[in-house]
Enzyme design. Structure first.
Site, PDB file in Angstrom:
ATOM      1  N   ASP A 185      43.116  38.296  38.758  1.00 54.26           N
ATOM      2  CA  ASP A 185      43.627  39.475  39.461  1.00 54.26           C
ATOM      3  C   ASP A 185      44.277  40.449  38.491  1.00 54.26           C
ATOM      4  OD1 ASP A 185      43.494  37.286  41.683  1.00 54.26           O
ATOM      5  OD2 ASP A 185      43.464  39.248  42.652  1.00 54.26           O
TER       6      ASP A 185
HETATM    7  O1  MRU Z   1      43.920  36.489  47.836  1.00 55.00           O
HETATM    8  P1  MRU Z   1      42.531  36.762  47.370  1.00 55.00           P
HETATM    9  O2  MRU Z   1      41.481  36.041  48.142  1.00 55.00           O
HETATM   10  O3  MRU Z   1      42.241  38.253  47.258  1.00 55.00           O
HETATM   11  O4  MRU Z   1      42.493  36.182  45.890  1.00 55.00           O
HETATM   12  C1  MRU Z   1      41.326  36.304  45.136  1.00 55.00           C
HETATM   13  C2  MRU Z   1      41.423  35.704  43.787  1.00 55.00           C
HETATM   14  O5  MRU Z   1      42.446  35.211  43.369  1.00 55.00           O
HETATM   15  C3  MRU Z   1      40.213  35.844  42.902  1.00 55.00           C
HETATM   16  O6  MRU Z   1      40.105  34.757  42.046  1.00 55.00           O
HETATM   17  C4  MRU Z   1      40.338  37.122  42.062  1.00 55.00           C
HETATM   18  O7  MRU Z   1      40.685  38.213  42.872  1.00 55.00           O
HETATM   19  C5  MRU Z   1      39.083  37.426  41.339  1.00 55.00           C
HETATM   20  S1  MRU Z   1      37.758  37.888  42.447  1.00 55.00           S
HETATM   21  C6  MRU Z   1      36.417  38.234  41.486  1.00 55.00           C
END
Ligand code: MRU
Length: 375
Positions: free
Chosen positions: A257
């Protein structure tokens, strides 16, 4: 949000369905049992869809946010203002969209780039509509670029795992959360690498964690793996250490993220414990992410704002969407992400190549980014 349940017109692995003036997001809270698309008419509906996890995953939320505002701009009834008025209207909406979820930098990175484009457009024309047009076109390019970038990550990642095969012919890889077609405009980052390793014929098996509490692994990654006929096994998050000890995986790959300048990486809660376990068992641990996930303004992961989500995600089943499962009155701590320190990361796989460690075991991410943009 108007909803449309449709099993024929849309591809179930397409999180974002866009054509100029219309945006539909696959309601990921309903997967894998129902395929329902929600109509996103404007940025405030887009904001709620991101906050409420209709769409999630760092690249997908950035693109969905940008396109929700593009749809609003296309459908605006006569805008009487000047170019500067249009630019400030769009900039305010972008700021608002960024406030939907704080941890993924892709969203604020997209907003910053789009703001630069609208400021430039406003400086070269006097009509508001020209600024809207420039915004719409730039948001649409983001959708197209993401798939190309993910395919490049997949190909660099496959080469990276191939080079690790030694005497073995195939490799088994563990992944966490959902980083596939559903988390991006298509193909995926870490899951894109698994797709590419499979296409290369060198994947023995993919393992995916459930990813509590929201179950992005069991609901979404398992769905994508089954859809693509990739040999795959679902494990409880708490089974990962035993899986590694049993020698059943030779690599771990996760998404990101936000990657700080020193390589510390924020990703879905539980990523850090996987990295600790991988280190203990001598298993390479990779992060796969586009350069839009890199935040050079933060020297280390300490500065990354971690989103805390509702207690309901733990108190109720199905990540808060189902019936109560925990005792009433218990207090809850529910960080949605954690930070994995750079020293636990073997390499960062990007669309421009793999960022490997220097001799002193540190990442020179700034140097890598500078070279990548110069090419
Ligand atoms: O809470 P989320 O489902 O948005 O979290 C997503 C993640 O942590 C993913 O690993 C990250 O955003 C990378 S997506 C290519």
């Amino acid at each position: 949000m108007a909803s449309e349940s449709n099993h024929n017109n849309f591809h179930a692995l397409q999180a974002i369905c866009y054509k100029r003036g219309s945006l539909r997001l696959l309601d990921q809270r309903k997967l894998p049992l129902e395929t329902v698309y929600l109509d996103i008419q404007n940025s405030s509906v887009g904001w709620s869809a991101i906050k409420d996890m209709v769409v999630r995953g760092a690249p997908a939320i950035a693109i969905a946010a940008a396109l929700s505002l593009a749809v609003e701009a296309v459908n605006l009834e006569a805008f009487e203002g000047t170019a500067d008025d249009a630019a400030s209207f769009l900039a305010q909406k972008l700021e608002y969209l960024v406030s939907s979820r704080p941890t993924a930098v892709n969203l604020s990175d997209a907003a910053t780039k789009l703001k630069e484009i609208i400021v430039k457009a406003a400086s070269t024309c006097s009509e508001g509509n020209a600024v809207f047009q420039a915004y719409i076109e730039a948001a649409e390019v983001m959708l197209e670029d993401d798939v190309a970038s993910n395919k490049a990550i997949g190909s660099y990642g496959a080469k990276c795992f191939e080079s690790q095969l030694k005497d073995a012919k195939k490799i088994s890889i563990l992944t966490h959360c959902n980083t596939g077609s559903l988390a991006t405009a298509g193909y995926g980052t870490a899951l894109g690498v698994i797709r590419a390793v499979h296409a290369q014929g060198i994947l023995e098996r993919a393992y995916c964690t459930e990813t509590r509490p929201f179950n992005q692994g069991s609901r979404l990654t398992a769905f994508e793996l089954v859809h693509d006929n990739i040999p795959a096994t679902l494990i409880a998050d708490s089974a990962a250490a035993a899986l590694m000890k049993a020698g059943r995986v030779q690599g771990v790959i996760v998404g990101a993220d936000r990657v700080a300048a020193n390589g510390d990486t924020a990703n879905k809660i539980g990523t850090y414990s996987l990295a600790v376990c991988a280190k203990h068992h001598g298993i390479p641990f990779y992060v796969a992410a586009p350069l839009t996930s890199v935040d050079l303004s933060l020297p280390s992961g300490e500065h990354i704002v971690i989103e805390e989500r509702s207690a309901k995600e733990l108190l109720n089943s199905r990540g808060g969407l189902g019936e109560q499962v925990a005792a009433s009155g218990i207090s809850v701590w529910n960080p949605a992400f954690d930070v994995t320190p750079a020293d636990l990361i073997s390499g960062i796989i990007t669309e421009k190549g793999v960022i490997s460690k220097n001799r002193d075991e540190t990442f020179d991410i700034k140097g890598f980014v500078q070279k990548a943009v110069a090419v």
